[in-house]
Design a protein around this motif. Structure first.
Motif, PDB file in Angstrom:
ATOM      1  N   TYR A 214       0.810  -1.220   0.000  1.00 35.79           N
ATOM      2  CA  TYR A 214       0.000   0.000   0.000  1.00 35.79           C
ATOM      3  C   TYR A 214       0.844   1.271   0.000  1.00 35.79           C
ATOM      4  CZ  TYR A 214      -3.336  -3.536   1.314  1.00 35.79           C
ATOM      5  OH  TYR A 214      -4.093  -4.666   1.320  1.00 35.79           O
TER       6      TYR A 214
ATOM      7  N   GLN B  97      -0.673   1.259 -10.331  1.00 35.28           N
ATOM      8  CA  GLN B  97      -2.099   0.917 -10.231  1.00 35.28           C
ATOM      9  C   GLN B  97      -2.485  -0.026 -11.353  1.00 35.28           C
ATOM     10  OE1 GLN B  97      -3.692   4.898 -10.015  1.00 35.28           O
ATOM     11  NE2 GLN B  97      -4.524   4.525  -7.965  1.00 35.28           N
TER      12      GLN B  97
ATOM     13  N   GLY C  88      -1.215  -3.419 -10.832  1.00 38.76           N
ATOM     14  CA  GLY C  88      -1.768  -4.036  -9.629  1.00 38.76           C
ATOM     15  C   GLY C  88      -0.727  -4.313  -8.555  1.00 38.76           C
TER      16      GLY C  88
ATOM     17  N   GLU D 156      -1.644  -0.659  -4.083  1.00 34.43           N
ATOM     18  CA  GLU D 156      -2.929   0.040  -3.957  1.00 34.43           C
ATOM     19  C   GLU D 156      -2.671   1.344  -3.230  1.00 34.43           C
ATOM     20  OE1 GLU D 156      -6.060  -2.131  -1.999  1.00 34.43           O
ATOM     21  OE2 GLU D 156      -5.482  -3.924  -3.145  1.00 34.43           O
TER      22      GLU D 156
END
Ligand code: NA
Ligand code: NA
Lengths: 354, 440, 171
Positions: free
Chosen positions: A217, A277, A280, A283
Motif C-alpha cells: 500500500y 495501479q 496491480g 494500492e
C-alpha cells in the motif's frame, strides 16, 4: 597545486582556458537522482554563462562528509557549495527544523509564498549565518508517500504498529511506535515485517529504492516532513571572494530551477502511480480527513513546545509562520481554484476510463 | 600539475611507505594529511578529517562489527568453538580438507546473517584457524579459505554494499538481494570445489584423520558429537539468521541477540564468569580498534583521492574508449580491480557507481546483473593486496605469528576463483538474474 | 636518566591500557541496548527513538579510544615484506623516520582539529540532527582524547626506538 581538467572551448567562443574559480559542491543525493542531476545541470550552465570563469564540480553525498555534517563541512570550507536538507544542521541551530520541515504543515505553494514574501528567506539566512553559509537556492519537495504493508485508512488504524519516520513525535500521540532506523536496516526489517510502514520520499524515489517490492500500500497524504525544503548554500568566504557578476550568475542559475524540482518529482510520481495501479503492484489509499484535523491540533502543541523550549530564532520562525498563515489561509480559502475538493472526474469534466 | 600526475604521486607514496612497513593506519592517515595539504588547492582541507571521523564514528553499519567480534570472543573462550571444529574434524573423518569445507559452509551461513566482512573474518580467524593449524592444514589454504569465504557477507544478503548501491543507483534493493544469492552461492561453491580438488591432489594440504583414529568413532559416537558440540554453535548462527528472516530483529539487533546466545552457550559449558567476560571485552576492544582505525584512515585517504580528482581521471579514461561493449565491461572490471588494490572498498563504490553505471547502462547491460558483478568486484577488493582488508583482519586477529606476505600470497588462488566466477557470471547471467525475475 | 624515563614510559603505557580497558566494557552496553530494543519493539510494541543512536555513538567512542593501546601492544598491522627482514635496529630507525614524516603530521593535525571541533561543540551545545538530539560534544571530546592518547603513546614509542638505536636497550 592540482588543477581540474582544463576547460574545453576556444578563444573565439570567449571561453577561458582555465577557470578563475574551481569549486566543489556536495549534493545530498547522487547520480540519477532528481536534485543531483539538476544541480549538475545548473553547474554546467554556470560554467557556460560565466565564460568558463567559474567551474563547479558536483559530487555525490558522502564524498567528503556524511549527510549529518555536510553543512558544517561547507561552512568550514571543505567544499564551497552544498545542497542538502537543513534539518541535518538543526543540532547547531534548531530553527532549521521549522524553516525546512514540519509535520502537518504548509503545502508547497504556501511555503514558497512564506519563504519569498513573508520573511522566510531572511530567517533562513539568519540561521545559516551561524554556519558561515550564504543561502542561494531553495528546492521545495513534493508530496511524499507512506509505504506500508497494511491498509491504514486513518492515523488511528496505525495504533500499536511501527513506522519508520524521521520525526515520530506527532504519531506517538496516536500510539504509533516511530522508529528512526537507517535505510541499511529498514529494508531488511520491513521486508521481513519487523516494521509495518516507512517514509523516505516521494513515490518515484521510493519506487527506485525498491520499496514498492516490499509494500502493498501507498498511503497519502504525507503528514511527516511536509513539503521539505532543501537548500543550496555557499561557504561565505568563497562567496565573498566572487566578483558581483559571478555572484549574480550563481544566484540566478540556482533560483531558475527551483520550481522545476517540484514539478519533475511530482510529475514522475504521478506516472509511477499510474503504472503501479495498472500493474496491480500497489494500492493507494487517502487517509480520512477527520484524523488530520485532530493531528494538526496535536502538532500545534508540539510546535508551541518547541518554540518555548528553544526560543530565539526558533520562536521567531514559528511566529512568522503563524502570522503568515493567519493572513494567508482565509485568503487561500476564499480564492482557491474551482476544482479544489472535487473528484478527478469533476475536475476533468468527463469520465475517466479505467 | 594535472590530476593524473597527482594520483600517480599519491599511489606511489602509498606503496613506498606501506612496503617499508610503517603501520597501515598511520601511513594512510599521514599521507592523507600530507597530500591533502600540499596538493589539494583548498585551505579548508584540514577540516575535512573531522568530518571523516564523525562519518566513520557514527556509522550504524559498524555496530554489527563490534557485536560479531564480541560474539566470536565469547564463543572462543567458552570452548564451544574449539569443540565444534574439533568434532568436525572427527565427523568429516577420512574426508580431506574437511575443516576448510566446514569453514566455507559456516561462512556462507554467517554471510546470510551479517552485511559486512569484518565480522565473519575476525570470527572465523578466532574460531576455525586454531583447529586448522593444530591439524597441520596448509597455512595458505587455511588463510585463503577464511578470508575468501569471510567476504561472502557482502554479496549474500543482507549486504551493506548492495543497500548503498541500490540507494545510490536507484535499483530495487530487494532485487539486488535476490541477485546476490546466486552469485554468493556460486562463489561459495567454487571455494568448496577448489578445496576438494586441491586436497584430493595433495592430501598434505588438508590432512584427514588417520585410519586408526577414524575407526575409534562409531556412527553413534559421531551423532552424539554432532548433538553436543556442533548443534549449539551452529544453532546459534541459525537462530541469529532466523530472527532476521522472521522479522523479529534487524541484522544489527540479531548480532546482539547472538551475543546473548553465545553467553548462554558459555554458561552451558560452565565457562561463563566475570573474568572471562572481561577478557572478551578487552580482546574485542583491541581487535575492533585495530580494524576500525584502518577503516577511518582509509576513509581519509579516499576522501583526499577523490578531492584530487580521482573520479574525473577514471571517467575521462573510460569515456574516451571506443571499443565493443564486452571490452568496455572488461576494462571497467579491471579498473575496479586495480582501484581495489589501493583504496578503501567504500571509495571504490563511491567512484564506481556514478562513473560506471551510466556507461554500462548505455551499452545495454542489465542493471541488476551489473550491480551484482560490481558487488563481486568490490568484495574482490577486500581480498586484493596490498590494500586488502581481509588480510589485515586475519593478521590482526590471529594468535599465530603470520607474515603479511604469506597472507597476501594466500589470497591469489581465491582471487583467481573470483575472476573465474566473474567469467562464469558473464557466460551464465541467469545465475544472477533468475531469482530477481521470479521473486517480486 | 634512562631509568627515570623508563618509569615515565611505563606510566604512559598504563594510561593507554587503562583507558582502553575501561572503555571496552561499552560493548556489553551495546549488546544490552540492542537486545532490549528487540524486546521493546517485538514484544512490548514500544520501541525507543534513542536506542539505535546511542548504540551507534557508543560504538564510535569505544573503538576510537583503543588506538593508543593497540599501538602499545604493537598490534597495528604493517606489511612485513621488507620490515620483517630487517634487524631490530633498522626497524627502529624506520619507525623513527616515519614518526617524523607520517605520524607527526597525521596525529598533530588531527589532535589540533579534533580538539578545536570538540571546543566548538561544547561552546554551542551542539546536538545531533535526530529528533532525540543528544549532545555530541562528549563524543567529540573522546575523539580528541583518542588522538591525545595516541600522540602520547607515539612519543613513548619514539623514545623507546631512540634509546634502542643509541644504547641498544629495551625499556
Ligand atoms: Na550478508
Ligand atoms: Na584490495
Amino acid at each position: 597545486k592540482v588543477q581540474t581538467a582544463p576547460a574545453s572551448g576556444s578563444a573565439s567562443s570567449g571561453m577561458q582556458a582555465t577557470p578563475e574559480f574551481n569549486w566543489k559542491m556536495q549534493v545530498i543525493h547522487t547520480t540519477g537522482q532528481s536534485d543531483f542531476e539538476q544541480n549538475k545541470q545548473t553547474a554546467e550552465d554556470i560554467y557556460k554563462m560565466s565564460n568558463g570563469r567559474l567551474k563547479i564540480e558536483v559530487v555525490p553525498n558522502g564524498t567528503f562528509a556524511s549527510s549529518s555534517e555536510g553543512f558544517q563541512a561547507a561552512g568550514d570550507g571543505v567544499f564551497e557549495m552544498h545542497s542538502s536538507w537543513p534539518i541535518y544542521a538543526k543540532g547547531i541551530e534548531y530553527a532549521l527544523l521549522p524553516l525546512s520541515t514540519g509535520s502537518m504543515s504548509m503545502d508547497a505553494m504556501d511555503k514558497w509564498t512564506w519563504m519569498y514574501e513573508h520573511g522566510g528567506w531572511d530567517l533562513s539566512q539568519k540561521a545559516f549565518d551561524k554556519l558561515n553559509l550564504q543561502l542561494v537556492g531553495l528546492e521545495i519537495w513534493g508530496s511524499e508517500v507512506m509505504m506500508s504493508k497494511k491498509p491504514y485508512k486513518g492515523l488511528s488504524d496505525m495504533a500499536g504498529n511501527k513506522m519508520r519516520t524521521s520525526d515520530p513525535r506527532m504519531i506517538a500521540k496516536y500510539g504509533v511506535a516511530g522508529i528512526s532506523m537507517p535505510l541499511e536496516e529498514v529494508f531488511t526489517a520491513m521486508s521481513q515485517g519487523a516494521v509495518e510502514s516507512a517514509e523516505f520520499g516521494h513515490l518515484k524515489y521510493d519506487e527506485s529504492l525498491g520499496l514498492v517490492d516490499i509494500s502493498k500500500y501507498g498511503i497519502y497524504p504525507d503528514f511527516w516532513n511536509v513539503h521539505f525544503a532543501t537548500t543550496v548554500v555557499v561557504n561565505k568566504d568563497a562567496w565573498n571572494s566572487l566578483p558581483p557578476d559571478l555572484q549574480l550568475i550563481v544566484e540566478m542559475a540556482f533560483k531558475a530551477r527551483e520550481l522545476q524540482h517540484w514539478t519533475k518529482s511530482q510529475y514522475e510520481s504521478a506516472q509511477t502511480m499510474k503504472k503501479l495501479q495498472e500493474s496491480g503492484d500497489m494500492e493507494f489509499i487517502r487517509m480520512n480527513k477527520e484524523d488530520f484535523i485532530k493531528a494538526r491540533e496535536e502538532m500545534v502543541k508540539i510546535e508551541q513546545e518547541d518554540a518555548a523550549k528553544y526560543g530565539g530564532l526558533t520562536a521567531e520562525v514559528y511566529d512568522s509562520i503563524n502570522e503568515f498563515q493567519e493572513m494567508w489561509y482565509p485568503y487561500k480559502d476564499m480564492s482557491s481554484w474551482w476544482g479544489a475538493g472535487l473528484t478527478p472526474e469533476q475536475q476533468l469534466g468527463y469520465p475517466l476510463e479505467k | 600539475m594535472t590530476p593524473e600526475t597527482a594520483l600517480i604521486i599519491v599511489a606511489m607514496g602509498f606503496l613506498v611507505v606501506l612496503l617499508l612497513g610503517y603501520p597501515l593506519t598511520f601511513t594512510l592517515g599521514g599521507l592523507a594529511v600530507i597530500f591533502g595539504f600540499t596538493m589539494w588547492d583548498n585551505p579548508g582541507v584540514l577540516n575535512l578529517f573531522n568530518r571523516t571521523i564523525l562519518n566513520v564514528g557514527s556509522n550504524v553499519s559498524y555496530v554489527s562489527c563490534i557485536l560479531f567480534i564480541f560474539m566470536g570472543c565469547i564463543l572462543e573462550r567458552s570452548g564451544a568453538a574449539d569443540d565444534m571444529f574439533e568434532s568436525m574434524y572427527i565427523i568429516f573423518g577420512r574426508i580431506r580438507g574437511g575443516l576448510a569445507i566446514g569453514t566455507v559452509v559456516i561462512c556462507t551461513l554467517l554471510a546470510a546473517a551479517t552485511g559486512i566482512i569484518g565480522a565473519s573474518i575476525t570470527m572465523m580467524t578466532m574460531l576455525a584457524l586454531p583447529t586448522m593449524m593444530r591439524y597441520k592444514y596448509n597455512r595458505k589454504l587455511s588463510f585463503g579459505t577464511i578470508m575468501a569465504a569471510g567476504c561472502l557477507g557482502t554479496i549474500i544478503p543482507p549486504s551493506i554494499i548492495l543497500v548503498i548501491y541500490g540507494a545510490q543507483a536507484q535499483i530495487s534493493i530487494g532485487k539486488l538481494f535476490a541477485g546476490g544469492i546466486g552469485a554468493g552461492l556460486l562463489l561459495s561453491g567454487l571455494y568448496l570445489a577448489y578445496i576438494v580438488i586441491r586436497t584430493l591432489i595433495n592430501p598434505e594440504m588438508g590432512p584427514p584423520i588417520s585410519k586408526e583414529e577414524a575407526d575409534k568413532y562409531s556412527t553413534r559416537d559421531k551423532l552424539i558429537l554432532i548433538l553436543k558440540t556442533i548443534v549449539p554453535t551452529l544453532g546459534l548462527i541459525v537462530l541469529v539468521l532466523g530472527s532476521i528472516l522472521k522479522g523479529v530483529a534487524t541484522p544489527t539487533e540479531a548480532a546482539a541477540l547472538g551475543c546473548v546466545g553465545s553467553m548462554f552457550i558459555a554458561l552451558a559449558y560452565k565457562r561463563l564468569n566475570w573474568k572471562m567476560i572481561q577478557e572478551a571485552c578487552f580482546e574485542t576492544m583491541k581487535t575492533n580498534a585495530m580494524i576500525m582505525w584502518i577503516i577511518l584512515a582509509a576513509s581519509m585517504f579516499t576522501a583526499v583521492f577523490l578531492g584530487l580528482g580521482g573520479a574525473q581521471v577514471i571517467t575521462n579514461f573510460v569515456t574516451s574508449l571506443d571499443v565493443s561493449r564486452w571490452v568496455i565491461f572488461a576494462v571497467v572490471a579491471i579498473i575496479l580491480l586495480i582501484m581495489g588494490m589501493f583504496i578503501d572498498s567504500y571509495g571504490v563504490l563511491l567512484i564506481g557507481i556514478p562513473v560506471f553505471t551510466p556507461i554500462v547502462y548505455a551499452l545495454g547491460f542489465d542493471p541488476i546483473w551489473f550491480a551484482i558483478m560490481f558487488a563481486v568486484l568490490i568484495q574482490a577488493s577486500y581480498l586484493s593486496p596490498p590494500f586488502a582488508y581481509a588480510a589485515f583482519y586475519l593478521k590482526g586477529v590471529a594468535k599465530e605469528n603470520i607474515n603479511i606476505s604469506e597472507v597476501y600470497s594466500a589470497t591469489f588462488p581465491f582471487l583467481g576463483l573470483q575472476i573465474l566466477a566473474i567469467i562464469l557470471l558473464c557466460i551464465f547471467p541467469q545465475i544472477i538474474t533468475y531469482l530477481p525475475s521470479i521473486m517480486y | 636518566m634512562v631509568q627515570k624515563l623508563a618509569k615515565v614510559l611505563k606510566g604512559i603505557d598504563k594510561i593507554s591500557e587503562f583507558t582502553a580497558k575501561s572503555f571496552s566494557y561499552i560493548v556489553l552496553l551495546i549488546v544490552a541496548l540492542q537486545a532490549f530494543e528487540v524486546v521493546r519493539r517485538y514484544i512490548l510494541k514500544s520501541p525507543t527513538d534513542w536506542s539505535w543512536e546511542l548504540a551507534t555513538m557508543l560504538t564510535g567512542v569505544s573503538w576510537m579510544v583503543g588506538v593508543a593501546w593497540v599501538l602499545k601492544e604493537g598490534k597495528h598491522v604493517r606489511t612485513d615484506i621488507i620490515y620483517g627482514r630487517l634487524s631490530k635496529k633498522w626497524q627502529a630507525i624506520i619507525d623513527i623516520v616515519f614518526f617524523g614524516f607520517i605520524f607527526t603530521p597525521f596525529v598533530g593535525v588531527l589532535l589540533w582539529k579534533t580538539t578545536q571541533n570538540a571546543f566548538f561543540a561544547w561552546s554551542i551545545d551542539e546536538r545531533t540532527f535526530s529528533m532525540w538530539g543528544p549532545p555530541i560534544a562528549p563524543s567529540k571530546t573522546i575523539f580528541a582524547l583518542s588522538f591525545f592518547l595516541l600522540a602520547l603513546q607515539g612519543i613513548a614509542k619514539l623514545l623507546r626506538d631512540i634509546i634502542y638505536v643509541v644504547k641498544g636497550e629495551e625499556v
